[in-house]
Design an enzyme around this catalytic site. Sequence first.
Site, PDB file in Angstrom:
ATOM      1  N   ARG A  12       0.841  -1.215   0.000  1.00 40.35           N
ATOM      2  CA  ARG A  12       0.000   0.000   0.000  1.00 40.35           C
ATOM      3  C   ARG A  12       0.869   1.256   0.000  1.00 40.35           C
ATOM      4  O   ARG A  12       0.951   1.982  -0.985  1.00 40.35           O
ATOM      5  CB  ARG A  12      -0.930  -0.031   1.231  1.00 40.35           C
ATOM      6  CG  ARG A  12      -2.016   1.038   1.230  1.00 40.35           C
ATOM      7  CD  ARG A  12      -1.613   2.404   1.706  1.00 40.35           C
ATOM      8  NE  ARG A  12      -1.089   2.441   3.062  1.00 40.35           N
ATOM      9  CZ  ARG A  12      -0.540   3.513   3.608  1.00 40.35           C
ATOM     10  NH1 ARG A  12      -0.426   4.641   2.921  1.00 40.35           N
ATOM     11  NH2 ARG A  12      -0.058   3.486   4.840  1.00 40.35           N
ATOM     12  N   ASP A  13       1.580   1.500   1.084  1.00 37.48           N
ATOM     13  CA  ASP A  13       2.337   2.748   1.222  1.00 37.48           C
ATOM     14  C   ASP A  13       3.480   2.786   0.219  1.00 37.48           C
ATOM     15  O   ASP A  13       3.854   3.844  -0.288  1.00 37.48           O
ATOM     16  CB  ASP A  13       2.890   2.823   2.654  1.00 37.48           C
ATOM     17  CG  ASP A  13       3.124   4.235   3.136  1.00 37.48           C
ATOM     18  OD1 ASP A  13       3.041   5.157   2.310  1.00 37.48           O
ATOM     19  OD2 ASP A  13       3.409   4.414   4.327  1.00 37.48           O
ATOM     20  N   HIS A 198       5.289   4.626  12.970  1.00 38.80           N
ATOM     21  CA  HIS A 198       5.399   4.567  11.498  1.00 38.80           C
ATOM     22  C   HIS A 198       6.420   5.642  11.096  1.00 38.80           C
ATOM     23  O   HIS A 198       6.070   6.808  10.903  1.00 38.80           O
ATOM     24  CB  HIS A 198       4.013   4.845  10.910  1.00 38.80           C
ATOM     25  CG  HIS A 198       3.911   4.830   9.423  1.00 38.80           C
ATOM     26  ND1 HIS A 198       3.207   3.880   8.720  1.00 38.80           N
ATOM     27  CD2 HIS A 198       4.387   5.673   8.475  1.00 38.80           C
ATOM     28  CE1 HIS A 198       3.252   4.131   7.420  1.00 38.80           C
ATOM     29  NE2 HIS A 198       3.971   5.229   7.245  1.00 38.80           N
ATOM     30  N   HIS A 200       9.418   7.334   8.758  1.00 37.02           N
ATOM     31  CA  HIS A 200       9.982   7.431   7.409  1.00 37.02           C
ATOM     32  C   HIS A 200      11.464   7.741   7.546  1.00 37.02           C
ATOM     33  O   HIS A 200      11.886   8.420   8.487  1.00 37.02           O
ATOM     34  CB  HIS A 200       9.260   8.524   6.603  1.00 37.02           C
ATOM     35  CG  HIS A 200       7.943   8.082   6.056  1.00 37.02           C
ATOM     36  ND1 HIS A 200       7.623   8.151   4.723  1.00 37.02           N
ATOM     37  CD2 HIS A 200       6.861   7.527   6.668  1.00 37.02           C
ATOM     38  CE1 HIS A 200       6.409   7.677   4.522  1.00 37.02           C
ATOM     39  NE2 HIS A 200       5.910   7.294   5.697  1.00 37.02           N
ATOM     40  N   CYS A 231       4.127   9.451   0.696  1.00 38.14           N
ATOM     41  CA  CYS A 231       2.734   9.871   0.565  1.00 38.14           C
ATOM     42  C   CYS A 231       2.593  10.838  -0.599  1.00 38.14           C
ATOM     43  O   CYS A 231       3.308  11.833  -0.659  1.00 38.14           O
ATOM     44  CB  CYS A 231       2.258  10.523   1.858  1.00 38.14           C
ATOM     45  SG  CYS A 231       0.578  11.125   1.728  1.00 38.14           S
ATOM     46  N   ASN A 240       9.680   4.882   3.320  1.00 36.90           N
ATOM     47  CA  ASN A 240       9.388   4.412   4.679  1.00 36.90           C
ATOM     48  C   ASN A 240      10.636   3.760   5.267  1.00 36.90           C
ATOM     49  O   ASN A 240      11.563   3.395   4.543  1.00 36.90           O
ATOM     50  CB  ASN A 240       8.285   3.358   4.628  1.00 36.90           C
ATOM     51  CG  ASN A 240       6.935   3.941   4.306  1.00 36.90           C
ATOM     52  OD1 ASN A 240       6.255   4.449   5.176  1.00 36.90           O
ATOM     53  ND2 ASN A 240       6.549   3.901   3.042  1.00 36.90           N
TER      54      ASN A 240
HETATM   55  P1  HMG Z   1     -13.383  13.874  -2.765  1.00 37.26           P
HETATM   56  O1  HMG Z   1     -13.062  14.233  -4.163  1.00 37.26           O
HETATM   57  O2  HMG Z   1     -13.566  14.959  -1.759  1.00 37.26           O
HETATM   58  O3  HMG Z   1     -14.645  12.864  -2.720  1.00 37.26           O
HETATM   59  O4  HMG Z   1     -12.229  12.902  -2.269  1.00 37.26           O
HETATM   60  P2  HMG Z   1     -16.191  13.139  -2.821  1.00 37.26           P
HETATM   61  O5  HMG Z   1     -16.835  12.545  -1.623  1.00 37.26           O
HETATM   62  O6  HMG Z   1     -16.453  14.595  -3.155  1.00 37.26           O
HETATM   63  O7  HMG Z   1     -16.578  12.252  -4.100  1.00 37.26           O
HETATM   64  C1  HMG Z   1     -16.092  12.570  -5.416  1.00 37.26           C
HETATM   65  C2  HMG Z   1     -16.166  11.317  -6.299  1.00 37.26           C
HETATM   66  O8  HMG Z   1     -15.263  10.324  -5.784  1.00 37.26           O
HETATM   67  C3  HMG Z   1     -17.529  10.659  -6.313  1.00 37.26           C
HETATM   68  O9  HMG Z   1     -17.685  10.037  -7.594  1.00 37.26           O
HETATM   69  C4  HMG Z   1     -17.419   9.565  -5.278  1.00 37.26           C
HETATM   70  O10 HMG Z   1     -18.304   8.481  -5.471  1.00 37.26           O
HETATM   71  C5  HMG Z   1     -15.981   9.121  -5.478  1.00 37.26           C
HETATM   72  P3  HMG Z   1     -18.486  10.761  -8.786  1.00 37.26           P
HETATM   73  O11 HMG Z   1     -19.865  11.035  -8.214  1.00 37.26           O
HETATM   74  O12 HMG Z   1     -17.736  12.037  -9.094  1.00 37.26           O
HETATM   75  O13 HMG Z   1     -18.436   9.747  -9.892  1.00 37.26           O
HETATM   76  N1  HMG Z   1     -15.409   8.549  -4.247  1.00 37.26           N
HETATM   77  C6  HMG Z   1     -14.826   7.340  -4.186  1.00 37.26           C
HETATM   78  N2  HMG Z   1     -14.580   6.408  -5.121  1.00 37.26           N
HETATM   79  C7  HMG Z   1     -13.965   5.270  -4.714  1.00 37.26           C
HETATM   80  N3  HMG Z   1     -13.602   5.053  -3.423  1.00 37.26           N
HETATM   81  C8  HMG Z   1     -13.810   5.981  -2.466  1.00 37.26           C
HETATM   82  C9  HMG Z   1     -14.455   7.171  -2.838  1.00 37.26           C
HETATM   83  N4  HMG Z   1     -14.823   8.276  -2.155  1.00 37.26           N
HETATM   84  C10 HMG Z   1     -15.411   9.103  -3.028  1.00 37.26           C
HETATM   85  N5  HMG Z   1     -13.436   5.736  -1.208  1.00 37.26           N
HETATM   86  C11 HMG Z   1     -11.383  11.131  -0.860  1.00 37.26           C
HETATM   87  C12 HMG Z   1     -12.218  12.403  -0.931  1.00 37.26           C
HETATM   88  C13 HMG Z   1     -11.202  10.796   0.599  1.00 37.26           C
HETATM   89  C14 HMG Z   1     -12.126  10.017  -1.578  1.00 37.26           C
HETATM   90  C15 HMG Z   1     -10.022  11.379  -1.567  1.00 37.26           C
HETATM   91  O14 HMG Z   1      -9.454  12.525  -1.022  1.00 37.26           O
HETATM   92  C16 HMG Z   1      -9.057  10.235  -1.416  1.00 37.26           C
HETATM   93  O15 HMG Z   1      -9.264   9.160  -1.933  1.00 37.26           O
HETATM   94  N6  HMG Z   1      -7.951  10.464  -0.681  1.00 37.26           N
HETATM   95  C17 HMG Z   1      -6.966   9.434  -0.367  1.00 37.26           C
HETATM   96  C18 HMG Z   1      -5.600   9.914  -0.671  1.00 37.26           C
HETATM   97  C19 HMG Z   1      -4.578   8.888  -0.215  1.00 37.26           C
HETATM   98  O16 HMG Z   1      -4.754   7.692  -0.333  1.00 37.26           O
HETATM   99  N7  HMG Z   1      -3.477   9.405   0.306  1.00 37.26           N
HETATM  100  C20 HMG Z   1      -2.369   8.609   0.759  1.00 37.26           C
HETATM  101  C21 HMG Z   1      -2.629   8.041   2.102  1.00 37.26           C
HETATM  102  S1  HMG Z   1      -1.072   7.802   2.961  1.00 37.26           S
HETATM  103  C22 HMG Z   1      -1.205   8.679   4.373  1.00 37.26           C
HETATM  104  O17 HMG Z   1      -2.172   9.360   4.525  1.00 37.26           O
HETATM  105  C23 HMG Z   1      -0.111   8.581   5.380  1.00 37.26           C
HETATM  106  C24 HMG Z   1       0.123   7.211   5.990  1.00 37.26           C
HETATM  107  O18 HMG Z   1       0.885   6.405   5.122  1.00 37.26           O
HETATM  108  C25 HMG Z   1       0.914   7.327   7.305  1.00 37.26           C
HETATM  109  C26 HMG Z   1       2.033   8.328   7.273  1.00 37.26           C
HETATM  110  O19 HMG Z   1       3.052   8.076   6.613  1.00 37.26           O
HETATM  111  O20 HMG Z   1       1.891   9.369   7.937  1.00 37.26           O
HETATM  112  C27 HMG Z   1      -1.184   6.482   6.297  1.00 37.26           C
HETATM  113 MG    MG Z   2       3.807   6.205   5.292  1.00 39.13          MG
END
Ligand code: HMG
Ligand code: MG
Length: 291
Positions: A12-13, A198, A200, A231, A240
Site C-alpha cells: 500500500r504505502d 510509522h 519514514h 505519501c 518508509n
Molecule cells: P473527494 O473528491 O472529496 O470525494 O475525495 P467526494 O466525496 O467529493 O466524491 C467525489 C467522487 O469520488 C464521487 O464520484 C465519489 O463516489 C468518489 P463521482 O460522483 O464524481 O463519480 N469517491 C470514491 N470512489 C472510490 N472510493 C472511495 C471514494 N470516495 C469518493 N473511497 C477522498 C475524498 C477521501 C475520496 C479522496 O481525497 C481520497 O481518496 N484520498 C486518499 C488519498 C490517499 O490515499 N493518500 C495517501 C494516504 S497515505 C497517508 O495518509 C499517510 C500514511 O501512510 C501514514 C504516514 O506516513 O503518515 C497512512
Molecule cells: Mg507512510
Amino acid sequence: MADIRIVEVSPRDGLQNEAIAVPTEQKAQLIANLLKAGLKEIEVSSFVSPKWVPQLGDVEDLWPMLPPGGIYSTLVPNEKGLERAQALGVERIALFTAASDAFTQKNINMTVEQSLEVFARIRSNFKGFVRGYVSTIFECPYAGRIEPSRVREVIDRLLEIGVDEISLGDTIGVGVPQEVKQLHTELSGLDQSKIVWHFHDTRGTAIANVAAALDLGYNSFDSSAAGLGGCPYAKGAGGNLATEDLVYFAERSGLSTGVDLNLLAQASLPILTTLQKPPTAKAQLAALASS
Ligand code: HMG
Ligand code: MG
C-alpha cells in the site's frame, strides 16, 4: 510469538506514490513473497478514490488473489471506501487522519474534525479490527511543527471512537529520538500495546527513532520492504523505514521478528525491477551481497 511486531506496508504505502504502474499479479506475488519471508500482518491496498490514487485502483482485483495465511488490512478514507471493503469481506481496516488540518485537506479533502466525524460513523458500522493513523506527528509539510499535545488530542479522539490501535506517522521523516521521547511523555496513561510507530527514513533517522521507541517500551512498528514508499499528498515524504533495516536492527539486538532477512531481501526484487529502481535499503543490500 516474536518480540517485535511488524506491520508491513509496502504493497500500500510503498506503491501508492509510484509513477510506473505495477501489474496486479505482481502485487499479489510481492505479498506472497513477504508472507513467505515471515511477515504476517500486511497492509495490502486502499479503498481510496482511484482518481486520487490510481496506483491502488485495482484493489477489487487484488483482494481475491491474496494468498491464504496473512492478516491483511486496507486503508479506508470514507463511507464509500467502507462499502467497497465490506463488499469484499475485509476484516481489518485503517482509517487515516493527521495532527494537521492543512495535511488532511490535501490528503483526504477534510479537516481533522470532519475526518473524525466520518470515522465515528464508519466504526459504528464495522465490526472488524480498526487502526487509526495519525500522520504528521512531528511536522506537517504545509503547517510546520506540530505540538505533541495536538497529537495526543487526536489520539484520544480516535480511541473514544473505538479504534483498536493507533499508528503514529512521521510522514515526512523529520523526527529524531528526542522528539520521540517528547511525544512519549505526552502519551502517558495510554496502553503502549495499542501504539505502533510509522517512521519514514527520509533523513536517515528512522532506525534511531526505532531504538528510542524500543527503549521507551514500545514494540510495534510499520515498515516497508526495500524502503518503498511515500505519501503522494506530502511533499518530501521519502521512503518508509525499510523492513530489512528494522529486521536486521531488531534481530542483531536479540529481539525476534519471525522474519527471514534473506528471503525478505529477495521479496521486493521483481517489483523494484518493474519500478526501474535498484535496491537501496542498507540491510537489504548487505543481505543480497552475502547470499
Ligand atoms: P473527494 O473528491 O472529496 O470525494 O475525495 P467526494 O466525496 O467529493 O466524491 C467525489 C467522487 O469520488 C464521487 O464520484 C465519489 O463516489 C468518489 P463521482 O460522483 O464524481 O463519480 N469517491 C470514491 N470512489 C472510490 N472510493 C472511495 C471514494 N470516495 C469518493 N473511497 C477522498 C475524498 C477521501 C475520496 C479522496 O481525497 C481520497 O481518496 N484520498 C486518499 C488519498 C490517499 O490515499 N493518500 C495517501 C494516504 S497515505 C497517508 O495518509 C499517510 C500514511 O501512510 C501514514 C504516514 O506516513 O503518515 C497512512
Ligand atoms: Mg507512510
